[in-house]
Design a protein around this motif. Sequence first.
Motif, PDB file in Angstrom:
ATOM      1  N   THR A 305       0.837  -1.203   0.000  1.00 45.53           N
ATOM      2  CA  THR A 305       0.000   0.000   0.000  1.00 45.53           C
ATOM      3  C   THR A 305       0.871   1.253   0.000  1.00 45.53           C
ATOM      4  O   THR A 305       0.381   2.361   0.117  1.00 45.53           O
ATOM      5  CB  THR A 305      -0.914   0.028   1.243  1.00 45.53           C
ATOM      6  N   GLU A 306       2.191   1.038  -0.121  1.00 48.42           N
ATOM      7  CA  GLU A 306       3.142   2.143  -0.100  1.00 48.42           C
ATOM      8  C   GLU A 306       3.730   2.349  -1.495  1.00 48.42           C
ATOM      9  O   GLU A 306       3.662   1.475  -2.359  1.00 48.42           O
ATOM     10  CB  GLU A 306       4.285   1.851   0.878  1.00 48.42           C
ATOM     11  N   SER A 307       4.369   3.499  -1.712  1.00 48.06           N
ATOM     12  CA  SER A 307       5.099   3.737  -2.954  1.00 48.06           C
ATOM     13  C   SER A 307       6.325   2.828  -2.972  1.00 48.06           C
ATOM     14  O   SER A 307       6.823   2.426  -1.910  1.00 48.06           O
ATOM     15  CB  SER A 307       5.519   5.201  -3.047  1.00 48.06           C
ATOM     16  N   PRO A 308       6.836   2.494  -4.154  1.00 44.02           N
ATOM     17  CA  PRO A 308       7.957   1.550  -4.233  1.00 44.02           C
ATOM     18  C   PRO A 308       9.206   1.981  -3.483  1.00 44.02           C
ATOM     19  O   PRO A 308       9.957   1.144  -2.995  1.00 44.02           O
ATOM     20  CB  PRO A 308       8.223   1.459  -5.743  1.00 44.02           C
ATOM     21  N   GLY A 309       9.441   3.278  -3.370  1.00 42.48           N
ATOM     22  CA  GLY A 309      10.649   3.749  -2.701  1.00 42.48           C
ATOM     23  C   GLY A 309      11.871   3.558  -3.578  1.00 42.48           C
ATOM     24  O   GLY A 309      11.787   3.155  -4.739  1.00 42.48           O
ATOM     25  N   GLU A 310      13.046   3.802  -3.020  1.00 34.97           N
ATOM     26  CA  GLU A 310      14.274   3.795  -3.810  1.00 34.97           C
ATOM     27  C   GLU A 310      14.635   2.407  -4.326  1.00 34.97           C
ATOM     28  O   GLU A 310      15.261   2.272  -5.385  1.00 34.97           O
ATOM     29  CB  GLU A 310      15.440   4.354  -2.975  1.00 34.97           C
ATOM     30  N   LEU A 311      14.243   1.355  -3.621  1.00 34.75           N
ATOM     31  CA  LEU A 311      14.606   0.006  -4.044  1.00 34.75           C
ATOM     32  C   LEU A 311      13.517  -0.671  -4.874  1.00 34.75           C
ATOM     33  O   LEU A 311      13.741  -1.719  -5.457  1.00 34.75           O
ATOM     34  CB  LEU A 311      14.910  -0.868  -2.807  1.00 34.75           C
ATOM     35  N   GLY A 312      12.337  -0.081  -4.928  1.00 39.60           N
ATOM     36  CA  GLY A 312      11.250  -0.721  -5.647  1.00 39.60           C
ATOM     37  C   GLY A 312      10.601  -1.812  -4.814  1.00 39.60           C
ATOM     38  O   GLY A 312      10.955  -2.047  -3.660  1.00 39.60           O
ATOM     39  N   HIS A 313       9.646  -2.490  -5.411  1.00 41.82           N
ATOM     40  CA  HIS A 313       8.928  -3.570  -4.733  1.00 41.82           C
ATOM     41  C   HIS A 313       9.602  -4.916  -4.952  1.00 41.82           C
ATOM     42  O   HIS A 313      10.241  -5.151  -5.982  1.00 41.82           O
ATOM     43  CB  HIS A 313       7.493  -3.653  -5.260  1.00 41.82           C
ATOM     44  N   PHE A 314       9.446  -5.811  -3.977  1.00 35.92           N
ATOM     45  CA  PHE A 314       9.842  -7.205  -4.191  1.00 35.92           C
ATOM     46  C   PHE A 314       8.904  -7.817  -5.232  1.00 35.92           C
ATOM     47  O   PHE A 314       7.712  -7.513  -5.283  1.00 35.92           O
ATOM     48  CB  PHE A 314       9.715  -8.017  -2.899  1.00 35.92           C
ATOM     49  N   LYS A 315       9.436  -8.730  -6.040  1.00 35.07           N
ATOM     50  CA  LYS A 315       8.626  -9.411  -7.041  1.00 35.07           C
ATOM     51  C   LYS A 315       8.560 -10.906  -6.735  1.00 35.07           C
ATOM     52  O   LYS A 315       9.535 -11.493  -6.257  1.00 35.07           O
ATOM     53  CB  LYS A 315       9.192  -9.202  -8.445  1.00 35.07           C
ATOM     54  N   ILE A 316       7.414 -11.493  -7.029  1.00 34.45           N
ATOM     55  CA  ILE A 316       7.226 -12.931  -6.891  1.00 34.45           C
ATOM     56  C   ILE A 316       7.363 -13.556  -8.271  1.00 34.45           C
ATOM     57  O   ILE A 316       6.711 -13.108  -9.231  1.00 34.45           O
ATOM     58  CB  ILE A 316       5.841 -13.260  -6.293  1.00 34.45           C
ATOM     59  N   TYR A 317       8.203 -14.560  -8.382  1.00 32.13           N
ATOM     60  CA  TYR A 317       8.457 -15.199  -9.669  1.00 32.13           C
ATOM     61  C   TYR A 317       7.895 -16.617  -9.662  1.00 32.13           C
ATOM     62  O   TYR A 317       8.324 -17.466  -8.867  1.00 32.13           O
ATOM     63  CB  TYR A 317       9.950 -15.224  -9.968  1.00 32.13           C
ATOM     64  N   VAL A 318       6.938 -16.862 -10.551  1.00 35.94           N
ATOM     65  CA  VAL A 318       6.342 -18.190 -10.700  1.00 35.94           C
ATOM     66  C   VAL A 318       6.832 -18.789 -12.009  1.00 35.94           C
ATOM     67  O   VAL A 318       6.659 -18.193 -13.083  1.00 35.94           O
ATOM     68  CB  VAL A 318       4.802 -18.108 -10.689  1.00 35.94           C
ATOM     69  N   HIS A 319       7.452 -19.946 -11.920  1.00 38.92           N
ATOM     70  CA  HIS A 319       7.983 -20.620 -13.108  1.00 38.92           C
ATOM     71  C   HIS A 319       6.850 -21.129 -13.994  1.00 38.92           C
ATOM     72  O   HIS A 319       6.833 -20.907 -15.203  1.00 38.92           O
ATOM     73  CB  HIS A 319       8.878 -21.778 -12.670  1.00 38.92           C
ATOM     74  N   LYS A 320       5.882 -21.833 -13.367  1.00 36.54           N
ATOM     75  CA  LYS A 320       4.767 -22.397 -14.131  1.00 36.54           C
ATOM     76  C   LYS A 320       3.662 -22.807 -13.175  1.00 36.54           C
ATOM     77  O   LYS A 320       3.925 -23.202 -12.040  1.00 36.54           O
ATOM     78  CB  LYS A 320       5.229 -23.612 -14.949  1.00 36.54           C
ATOM     79  N   VAL A 321       2.414 -22.701 -13.637  1.00 32.50           N
ATOM     80  CA  VAL A 321       1.265 -23.182 -12.880  1.00 32.50           C
ATOM     81  C   VAL A 321       0.720 -24.429 -13.562  1.00 32.50           C
ATOM     82  O   VAL A 321       0.375 -24.395 -14.750  1.00 32.50           O
ATOM     83  CB  VAL A 321       0.155 -22.111 -12.788  1.00 32.50           C
ATOM     84  N   TYR A 322       0.656 -25.544 -12.820  1.00 38.03           N
ATOM     85  CA  TYR A 322       0.099 -26.804 -13.314  1.00 38.03           C
ATOM     86  C   TYR A 322      -1.291 -27.013 -12.713  1.00 38.03           C
ATOM     87  O   TYR A 322      -1.563 -26.574 -11.591  1.00 38.03           O
ATOM     88  CB  TYR A 322       0.971 -27.984 -12.899  1.00 38.03           C
ATOM     89  N   LYS A 323      -2.158 -27.708 -13.421  1.00 39.82           N
ATOM     90  CA  LYS A 323      -3.382 -28.219 -12.814  1.00 39.82           C
ATOM     91  C   LYS A 323      -3.007 -29.428 -11.960  1.00 39.82           C
ATOM     92  O   LYS A 323      -2.048 -30.130 -12.270  1.00 39.82           O
ATOM     93  CB  LYS A 323      -4.394 -28.609 -13.895  1.00 39.82           C
ATOM     94  N   TRP A 324      -3.755 -29.691 -10.892  1.00 41.69           N
ATOM     95  CA  TRP A 324      -3.305 -30.773 -10.018  1.00 41.69           C
ATOM     96  C   TRP A 324      -3.479 -32.147 -10.650  1.00 41.69           C
ATOM     97  O   TRP A 324      -2.897 -33.116 -10.178  1.00 41.69           O
ATOM     98  CB  TRP A 324      -3.893 -30.661  -8.627  1.00 41.69           C
ATOM     99  N   THR A 325      -4.240 -32.230 -11.734  1.00 42.10           N
ATOM    100  CA  THR A 325      -4.268 -33.473 -12.506  1.00 42.10           C
ATOM    101  C   THR A 325      -2.934 -33.704 -13.213  1.00 42.10           C
ATOM    102  O   THR A 325      -2.677 -34.794 -13.721  1.00 42.10           O
ATOM    103  CB  THR A 325      -5.400 -33.435 -13.538  1.00 42.10           C
ATOM    104  N   GLU A 326      -2.079 -32.675 -13.236  1.00 45.27           N
ATOM    105  CA  GLU A 326      -0.747 -32.779 -13.836  1.00 45.27           C
ATOM    106  C   GLU A 326       0.337 -32.840 -12.767  1.00 45.27           C
ATOM    107  O   GLU A 326       1.477 -32.460 -13.009  1.00 45.27           O
ATOM    108  CB  GLU A 326      -0.497 -31.568 -14.736  1.00 45.27           C
ATOM    109  N   ILE A 327      -0.018 -33.329 -11.579  1.00 44.08           N
ATOM    110  CA  ILE A 327       0.921 -33.316 -10.451  1.00 44.08           C
ATOM    111  C   ILE A 327       2.200 -34.102 -10.746  1.00 44.08           C
ATOM    112  O   ILE A 327       3.287 -33.726 -10.305  1.00 44.08           O
ATOM    113  CB  ILE A 327       0.238 -33.833  -9.149  1.00 44.08           C
ATOM    114  N   GLN A 328       2.082 -35.185 -11.509  1.00 43.60           N
ATOM    115  CA  GLN A 328       3.290 -35.940 -11.853  1.00 43.60           C
ATOM    116  C   GLN A 328       4.234 -35.098 -12.706  1.00 43.60           C
ATOM    117  O   GLN A 328       5.452 -35.096 -12.478  1.00 43.60           O
ATOM    118  CB  GLN A 328       2.922 -37.234 -12.570  1.00 43.60           C
ATOM    119  N   GLU A 329       3.676 -34.361 -13.683  1.00 46.15           N
ATOM    120  CA  GLU A 329       4.500 -33.494 -14.523  1.00 46.15           C
ATOM    121  C   GLU A 329       5.146 -32.384 -13.697  1.00 46.15           C
ATOM    122  O   GLU A 329       6.302 -32.012 -13.926  1.00 46.15           O
ATOM    123  CB  GLU A 329       3.654 -32.893 -15.642  1.00 46.15           C
ATOM    124  N   ALA A 330       4.417 -31.860 -12.720  1.00 48.16           N
ATOM    125  CA  ALA A 330       4.964 -30.807 -11.860  1.00 48.16           C
ATOM    126  C   ALA A 330       6.157 -31.320 -11.052  1.00 48.16           C
ATOM    127  O   ALA A 330       7.194 -30.647 -10.946  1.00 48.16           O
ATOM    128  CB  ALA A 330       3.873 -30.274 -10.935  1.00 48.16           C
TER     129      ALA A 330
END
Length: 350
Positions: A305-330
């Motif tokens: 809820t704050e401005s990014p400031g001098e360092l900016g915001h932390f980012k979340i990096y998601v490689h890939k989203v699988y459906k849970w029917t693809e749990i073996q592939e994940a």
Amino acid sequence: MSSNDLMKAVLVKNGQGPIENLYIGDYPKPQPTESGQVLVKVKMFGLNRMDIWQREGKYPVPPGTTEILGVEFSGTIAALGPNVHDFQVGDEVFGLTYGGAYAEYVLVNTGLLLPKPTKLPWEHAAAIPEAWITAYQALVTIANVKEGDNVLIHAGASGVGIAAIQLANRFKANHIITTAGSQEKLDFLKSMPLPPTDAVNYKTEDFSKRVGEITGGKGVDVIIDFIAQDYWNKNISSLALDGRMVLLATLGGGSMPPGAEITPILYKRLRIQGSTLRSRSQEYQTGLVGGLKRDVLNRIEGCSTESPGELGHFKIYVHKVYKWTEIQEAHREMELNKNSGKIIVEVTQA
């Protein structure tokens, strides 16, 4: 047992085994009967290396923990146990659990739960708890990183590594050195808004020599390591006077290597500490969740809820989203070590 008493969950045939033993089946639906518990309907859950070890029968779970895999999730509260005052049914949340996240429903103590900001995507919420709390614990709580420290973070493209690199920037570390095993991963890390100052390919370079060159022979004040045996001597060589190393896993072997360097621990006054998160008490983990909320959460993109400031915001990096029917592939993707960022699974109709 009626159908209302059952839920779907990812189970392991014969209790343990290879990827092919993972399947979706019926399991008794838990109920929040203890003080401070809630039942969460899971939307997404994150994969972690410990899930593979547990599936293979190589990771002892804490006493009393469900056999269902998974320690982090995002979802909505479906039911409240006794003495729950801070949350309501229908609240969107994310958090940690000792086990059971690979399911339609999971039991959680409210001390390990965080409200999900509206702008934070479900997959990003599920990617935060284990990686960011582990990184915060290692870098801040244990290693006590401070402004001007030189830091070496191994497995830089892992969920914990990515979080630790950004946290090291937040705490104004000097040299932030990381290792990864491909040029693709090194390029990814260097492209982050809060990047490492230096990225080393451990397959083609001796990281301890690079540490010496980068730091002018001083070494690093903090190492976050997951490898252990294979990196032992190089890590000891890389540490500066009064250096601190936090060991989070033993991917390269769980015993000391031949010719292990011990004497430098004495004359360099080194502090080496191992730590796991899952085995910690609920009180300890609740404290870490509080630290994350205080020092980190409001700086994450989609939470702030704050401005990014001098360092900016932390980012979340998601490689890939699988459906849970693809749990073996994940699981296969994680075993192949292809991911840069978190692998997330969405609970869908089986």
